[in-house]
Motif scaffolding. Structure first.
Motif, PDB file in Angstrom:
ATOM      1  N   GLY B  30       0.810  -1.217   0.000  1.00  0.00           N
ATOM      2  CA  GLY B  30       0.000   0.000   0.000  1.00  0.00           C
ATOM      3  C   GLY B  30       0.838   1.258   0.000  1.00  0.00           C
ATOM      4  O   GLY B  30       0.607   2.167   0.756  1.00  0.00           O
ATOM      5  N   GLY B  31       1.846   1.325  -0.830  1.00  0.00           N
ATOM      6  CA  GLY B  31       2.725   2.502  -0.822  1.00  0.00           C
ATOM      7  C   GLY B  31       4.021   2.166  -0.110  1.00  0.00           C
ATOM      8  O   GLY B  31       4.242   1.046   0.314  1.00  0.00           O
ATOM      9  N   ASP B  32       4.862   3.104   0.007  1.00  0.00           N
ATOM     10  CA  ASP B  32       6.168   2.888   0.627  1.00  0.00           C
ATOM     11  C   ASP B  32       6.004   2.533   2.102  1.00  0.00           C
ATOM     12  O   ASP B  32       5.538   3.352   2.875  1.00  0.00           O
ATOM     13  CB  ASP B  32       6.999   4.170   0.468  1.00  0.00           C
ATOM     14  N   PRO B  33       6.403   1.317   2.489  1.00  0.00           N
ATOM     15  CA  PRO B  33       6.228   0.920   3.887  1.00  0.00           C
ATOM     16  C   PRO B  33       6.903   1.876   4.859  1.00  0.00           C
ATOM     17  O   PRO B  33       6.383   2.139   5.925  1.00  0.00           O
ATOM     18  CB  PRO B  33       6.890  -0.456   3.960  1.00  0.00           C
ATOM     19  N   VAL B  34       8.072   2.391   4.471  1.00  0.00           N
ATOM     20  CA  VAL B  34       8.757   3.300   5.373  1.00  0.00           C
ATOM     21  C   VAL B  34       7.923   4.558   5.562  1.00  0.00           C
ATOM     22  O   VAL B  34       7.811   5.087   6.664  1.00  0.00           O
ATOM     23  CB  VAL B  34      10.163   3.655   4.824  1.00  0.00           C
ATOM     24  N   PRO B  43      14.062  11.495  10.536  1.00  0.00           N
ATOM     25  CA  PRO B  43      15.382  11.708   9.943  1.00  0.00           C
ATOM     26  C   PRO B  43      15.758  10.581   8.995  1.00  0.00           C
ATOM     27  O   PRO B  43      15.307   9.446   9.161  1.00  0.00           O
ATOM     28  CB  PRO B  43      16.326  11.736  11.151  1.00  0.00           C
ATOM     29  N   GLU B  44      16.575  10.903   8.056  1.00  0.00           N
ATOM     30  CA  GLU B  44      16.965   9.949   7.008  1.00  0.00           C
ATOM     31  C   GLU B  44      17.599   8.698   7.588  1.00  0.00           C
ATOM     32  O   GLU B  44      17.389   7.591   7.094  1.00  0.00           O
ATOM     33  CB  GLU B  44      17.913  10.646   6.021  1.00  0.00           C
ATOM     34  N   GLU B  45      18.375   8.858   8.665  1.00  0.00           N
ATOM     35  CA  GLU B  45      19.040   7.681   9.252  1.00  0.00           C
ATOM     36  C   GLU B  45      18.014   6.676   9.749  1.00  0.00           C
ATOM     37  O   GLU B  45      18.167   5.467   9.576  1.00  0.00           O
ATOM     38  CB  GLU B  45      19.941   8.067  10.450  1.00  0.00           C
ATOM     39  N   ALA B  46      16.977   7.198  10.396  1.00  0.00           N
ATOM     40  CA  ALA B  46      15.942   6.301  10.918  1.00  0.00           C
ATOM     41  C   ALA B  46      15.253   5.576   9.772  1.00  0.00           C
ATOM     42  O   ALA B  46      14.959   4.382   9.847  1.00  0.00           O
ATOM     43  CB  ALA B  46      14.927   7.098  11.734  1.00  0.00           C
ATOM     44  N   LEU B  50      15.241   1.496   9.059  1.00  0.00           N
ATOM     45  CA  LEU B  50      14.019   0.721   8.908  1.00  0.00           C
ATOM     46  C   LEU B  50      13.997  -0.010   7.571  1.00  0.00           C
ATOM     47  O   LEU B  50      13.575  -1.157   7.474  1.00  0.00           O
ATOM     48  CB  LEU B  50      12.787   1.630   9.031  1.00  0.00           C
ATOM     49  N   ARG B  51      14.495   0.644   6.550  1.00  0.00           N
ATOM     50  CA  ARG B  51      14.535   0.006   5.230  1.00  0.00           C
ATOM     51  C   ARG B  51      15.345  -1.278   5.287  1.00  0.00           C
ATOM     52  O   ARG B  51      14.959  -2.295   4.723  1.00  0.00           O
ATOM     53  CB  ARG B  51      15.170   0.950   4.199  1.00  0.00           C
ATOM     54  N   LEU B  60       9.633  -9.851  -2.405  1.00  0.00           N
ATOM     55  CA  LEU B  60       8.478  -9.797  -1.507  1.00  0.00           C
ATOM     56  C   LEU B  60       8.402 -10.976  -0.552  1.00  0.00           C
ATOM     57  O   LEU B  60       8.158 -10.818   0.629  1.00  0.00           O
ATOM     58  CB  LEU B  60       7.189  -9.701  -2.322  1.00  0.00           C
ATOM     59  N   HIS B  61       8.630 -12.190  -1.041  1.00  0.00           N
ATOM     60  CA  HIS B  61       8.451 -13.348  -0.163  1.00  0.00           C
ATOM     61  C   HIS B  61       9.515 -13.366   0.928  1.00  0.00           C
ATOM     62  O   HIS B  61       9.266 -13.821   2.039  1.00  0.00           O
ATOM     63  CB  HIS B  61       8.455 -14.659  -0.953  1.00  0.00           C
ATOM     64  N   TYR B  62      10.713 -12.864   0.608  1.00  0.00           N
ATOM     65  CA  TYR B  62      11.737 -12.805   1.642  1.00  0.00           C
ATOM     66  C   TYR B  62      11.355 -11.800   2.719  1.00  0.00           C
ATOM     67  O   TYR B  62      11.590 -12.015   3.911  1.00  0.00           O
ATOM     68  CB  TYR B  62      13.092 -12.431   1.024  1.00  0.00           C
ATOM     69  N   ARG B  63      10.767 -10.709   2.278  1.00  0.00           N
ATOM     70  CA  ARG B  63      10.321  -9.697   3.237  1.00  0.00           C
ATOM     71  C   ARG B  63       9.238 -10.247   4.136  1.00  0.00           C
ATOM     72  O   ARG B  63       9.182  -9.945   5.321  1.00  0.00           O
ATOM     73  CB  ARG B  63       9.805  -8.452   2.494  1.00  0.00           C
ATOM     74  N   TYR B  64       8.357 -11.088   3.569  1.00  0.00           N
ATOM     75  CA  TYR B  64       7.314 -11.702   4.377  1.00  0.00           C
ATOM     76  C   TYR B  64       7.947 -12.610   5.428  1.00  0.00           C
ATOM     77  O   TYR B  64       7.521 -12.670   6.578  1.00  0.00           O
ATOM     78  CB  TYR B  64       6.352 -12.480   3.477  1.00  0.00           C
ATOM     79  N   PHE B  65       8.990 -13.306   5.000  1.00  0.00           N
ATOM     80  CA  PHE B  65       9.696 -14.179   5.929  1.00  0.00           C
ATOM     81  C   PHE B  65      10.281 -13.365   7.093  1.00  0.00           C
ATOM     82  O   PHE B  65      10.166 -13.743   8.255  1.00  0.00           O
ATOM     83  CB  PHE B  65      10.804 -14.929   5.187  1.00  0.00           C
TER      84      PHE B  65
END
Lengths: 507, 305
Positions: B30-34, B43-46, B50-51, B60-65
């Motif tokens: 649904g858009g950029d998760p960050v 701030p950019e570092e945060a 998170l990224r 995607l499947h690795y991210r789900y994992f």
């Protein structure tokens, strides 16, 4: 012997009951607020309610009085040593709640923290501070990175409370927010999230012992529930009363409403770039002249507002009297302007985007504006969204000619009011690209000659008003519901400073 | 029997699994998760940190994992508003909402079942009229309106109950009534109509023909069979108790999960939304498994499934 003792004891008990209840228990003030605080870290929030609580726990270096004028608080005075250096003389003999003494170290630790930590929400407002130099225990120099005429404003707003250096460095912010310590009139007791914040009196407060001994800020999100609590004596003060509920409270014996101006101004941002009808000054003027501000204030806000042509309010730096409390409503002229612009047969089509739930009658206000514009010939499309959808669209810059905004000017400065129109920011977002204007704004932003600066900002405000770079609507009042036992004159910045409040005892 | 319960639990796990998938897709598609999990001004570092944590450069499947991995450790991210783990925020408030919901369910069941039975037995009488129309009204009344009206009448006008808050048992009365009314209305009507239907069936006639008293016929035979669809519906009402709780908590200023979720949705604090949806889903699934177990007690046919 026994009966004599019994008699004496009973006498004292009755005596205490009648007269001692005020002395023994102390007075408690309960305030109903619509939203909870977000954090106790004063540098990491922009919440109005959070700061309203924080000003009771902490003191600033300079604190505004009821009229909005800056007064000495933890700092006695300031002098400008050079364009980059501000020397502050601090007050002596002030204690923190934990017995620590307030001195230059406190200023250094507090200001350098927020000035250097880019992760904090409030950092951007303090980022002009490079460092703080300790001259002696009660004198500090604040060094700025570039000339900053509004440094004093910066250190007197949300998040400017002074922290106890030793304790803070000992426990870090993590530990500090479990048990915050300040120099303010009240000590932190407890925060139950989404529930309440409890404070108790700090007897050794440097201004003198506060009258009220316990304070509770209770979170009651639903306005009608807040009002019900007020009328059943559950709370003493209720914040953010919707205008249409005013009569209900005023009709109650023992309760009243207070209409209090705020530093929030409702306005319409307009797109100035090619491709939008609002590129044409005549169209913008027509919009401006079509809106009957006073009618909206009287009908929907129950009189709780003041028409304005600028974001700068009395007390702000660069305030221009000619732009305050003046309504330019002139529908005939608006119709004429539309004809002149080539729209004899109606139109152009204007899209106005705004939220319906930021304030109580946002929807009604937007609909009224839409109707007024249509009255003079515009073809209006209203897009009224929920707050989260609205902010999302704003962030995406996804809107058409006109969008709503309600902004406070917490720096009380002319610069913030026109920041939106500077160079790159404005070109991209609203299509305003005037080198002369930007030059003037930039010059004023760093002008350390304060008199000249004030005139520059007055001129800028006139420019904005005449060119309709933004279309200002009105200054918003907020309405408080108050028990008659409470004596209180609310502040312009909406801080609930309990030190100023007095409570008649319940006799 | 044990097989039945084991199967229900496995089905429950499957449902939760699907819920996690939905939550995951909501945020990651649904858009950029960050952008959803941190505010614009962060701030950019945060944002970078998170990224990396979400593995946004991975498929995607690795991210789900990674997401499931975090879940196993009870980590669904931090609320950016409160700067605290979202799961902790939800768990703090879950007991409060659960108390409200359970009490509402108990209250409405205690009212609805006897009322429904009475209405069925004394069909077309005054009691029936009262119960049936009352049920319609109860169903039609919006939660928040009922809550505000109850406050105005009992707390403001009569002054016998507190307006809001959660400090004492007295504080629970109005919210529980508000929350339970809709469900009570639904269950009353259901009990009435189901009982009427059951009473017309053959085996009831047989029981009467055997000479059993009306009371035995009613309680031993008719009711047990009536309860089967009724229990089902009560179980299905649980999610609407949760959504009802959202409104009730706002009206009565109760610090529960409902309010937290609404605030999180308003401010796009997705970590909290995720945690709330997941934990509430788990609670609902558990309740439904409980209901299925109750089934086996009422309906012997189910045991041999």
């Amino acid at each position: 012997m026994k009966s004599w003792l019994l008699g004496t004891v009973s006498f004292f008990m009755v005596f205490l009951l009648l007269f001692g209840s005020g002395l023994a228990e102390g007075q408690k003030l309960t305030i109903g607020v619509p939203v909870d605080m977000v954090t106790l870290d004063i540098h990491d929030h922009q919440s109005m309610v959070g700061e309203a609580v924080a000003v009771n726990i902490y003191d600033y270096l300079f604190f505004r009085d009821k009229g909005g004028e800056l007064q000495p608080a933890l700092a006695k005075d300031w002098e400008l040593i050079d364009d980059y250096t501000w020397r502050l003389n601090l007050r002596e003999g002030v204690m923190f709640h934990n017995g620590e003494e307030f001195n230059s170290q406190s200023v250094k630790v507090t200001l350098e923290r927020v000035a250097h930590d880019t992760g904090l929400t409030n950092h951007t407002h303090y980022s002009t501070i490079e460092r703080v130099e300790i001259i002696d225990d009660y004198t500090v120099d604040i060094i700025t990175k570039e000339p900053d005429p509004i440094l004093i404003n910066r250190i007197s707003r949300t998040g400017s409370g002074m922290l106890p250096p030793e304790y803070f460095q000992e426990v870090g912010m993590e530990g500090f927010i479990q048990n915050p310590i300040g120099t303010g009139p009240y000590k932190f007791v407890e925060w139950q999230r989404d529930g309440y914040v409890k404070l108790e009196v700090f007897e050794d407060y440097w201004r003198g012992k506060p009258e009220i001994s316990e304070v509770e800020f209770r979170v009651i999100p639903e306005a009608s529930t807040r009002i019900s609590e007020l009328v059943t004596d559950g709370i003493d003060i209720a914040l953010e009363i919707p205008p249409f509920e005013k009569p209900r409270i005023d009709a109650r014996e023992g309760k009243r409403t207070i209409d209090s101006p705020t530093i929030r101004v409702m306005l319409l941002y307009v797109r100035l770039m090619e491709g939008y009808p609002t590129e044409d000054l005549k169209i913008r003027m027509a919009i401006d002249l079509a809106i009957n501000r006073q009618l909206i204030i009287d009908e929907f806000l129950e009189g709780a507002g003041t028409p304005v042509r600028s974001r700068l309010l009395p007390g702000a730096f660069g305030f221009n009297e000619t732009l305050y409390d003046v309504d330019v409503y002139n529908p005939a002229r608006a119709k004429h302007l539309l004809r002149e612009a080539g729209y004899e047969d109606g139109g152009p089509t204007i899209e106005i985007m705004g939220p319906h739930d930021r304030h109580a009658v946002d929807r009604e206000v937007l609909e009224a504006i839409g109707a007024m514009l249509e009255d003079v010939g515009f073809d209006v499309n209203l897009e009224i969204l929920s707050w989260s959808a609205y902010t999302s669209r704003v962030a995406d810059r996804d809107h058409s000619e006109v969008r709503w905004a309600a902004l406070a000017n917490t720096l009380w400065d002319g610069g913030l009011a026109v920041d939106y129109l500077r160079y790159e920011r404005s070109d991209e977002v609203i299509g305003f690209n005037s080198p002369e204007f930007s030059e003037l704004v930039l010059a004023a932003a760093q002008n350390m000659d304060l008199e000249e600066r004030e005139q520059q900002y007055q001129k800028i405000a006139e420019w904005v008003a005449e060119e309709r770079l933004m279309i200002h609507l009105f200054q918003l009042d907020t309405i408080y519901g108050v028990d008659d036992r409470v004596t209180w004159e609310p502040r312009l910045d909406e801080m609930i400073w309990v030190y100023d409040i007095s409570l008649d005892s319940e006799d | 029997m044990q097989q039945y319960i084991a199967r229900r639990i496995l089905q429950g796990i499957l449902v939760i699994f699907i819920v996690t998938l939905i939550i995951f897709l909501l945020v990651h598609l649904g858009g950029d998760p960050v952008r959803l999990l941190l505010p614009e001004e962060a701030p950019e570092e945060a944002k970078e940190a998170l990224r990396i944590r979400l593995g946004l450069d991975q498929p995607l499947h690795y991210r789900y994992f990674l997401f499931l991995q975090g879940l196993m450790q009870g980590d669904l991210g931090d609320s950016f508003r409160y700067n605290e783990p979202a799961v902790r925020l939800v768990m703090e408030r879950l007991p409060i909402t659960a108390t409200l919901a359970i009490l509402a369910m108990v209250l409405s069941t205690l009212i609805a079942i006897p009322l429904g039975i009475l209405a069925a037995i004394k069909r077309n009488s005054f009691v029936d009229l009262f119960a049936s129309s009352g049920a319609v009204i109860g169903r039609a009344m919006p939660n928040f309106w009922l809550g505000i009206m109850l406050i105005l009448f009992f707390a403001v006008y009569l002054g016998v109950l507190p307006v809001s808050g959660f400090d004492s048992p007295k504080h629970l009365i109005l919210p529980v009534v508000t929350l339970g009314t809709g469900m009570a209305a639904t269950v009353t009507r259901l009990v009435r109509s189901t009982l009427l239907e059951v009473i017309g069936l053959d085996y009831i006639r047989t029981a009467r023909a055997k000479g059993l008293s009306n009371r035995v016929v009613l309680f031993k035979h008719a009711l047990r069979n009536t309860m089967i669809p009724v229990i089902t519906i009560i179980g299905l009402q649980v999610p609407s108790l949760v959504t009802g709780a959202v409104i009730t908590e706002s009206v009565f200023a109760i610090p529960g999960v409902g309010r937290l979720t609404v605030a999180a949705v308003s401010s796009l604090d997705m970590a909290v939304v995720q945690a709330a949806v997941l934990l509430v889903s788990i609670a609902v699934v558990l309740v439904n498994i409980g209901i299925d177990i109750i089934y086996t007690i009422i309906d012997p046919r189910v045991r041999y499934d």
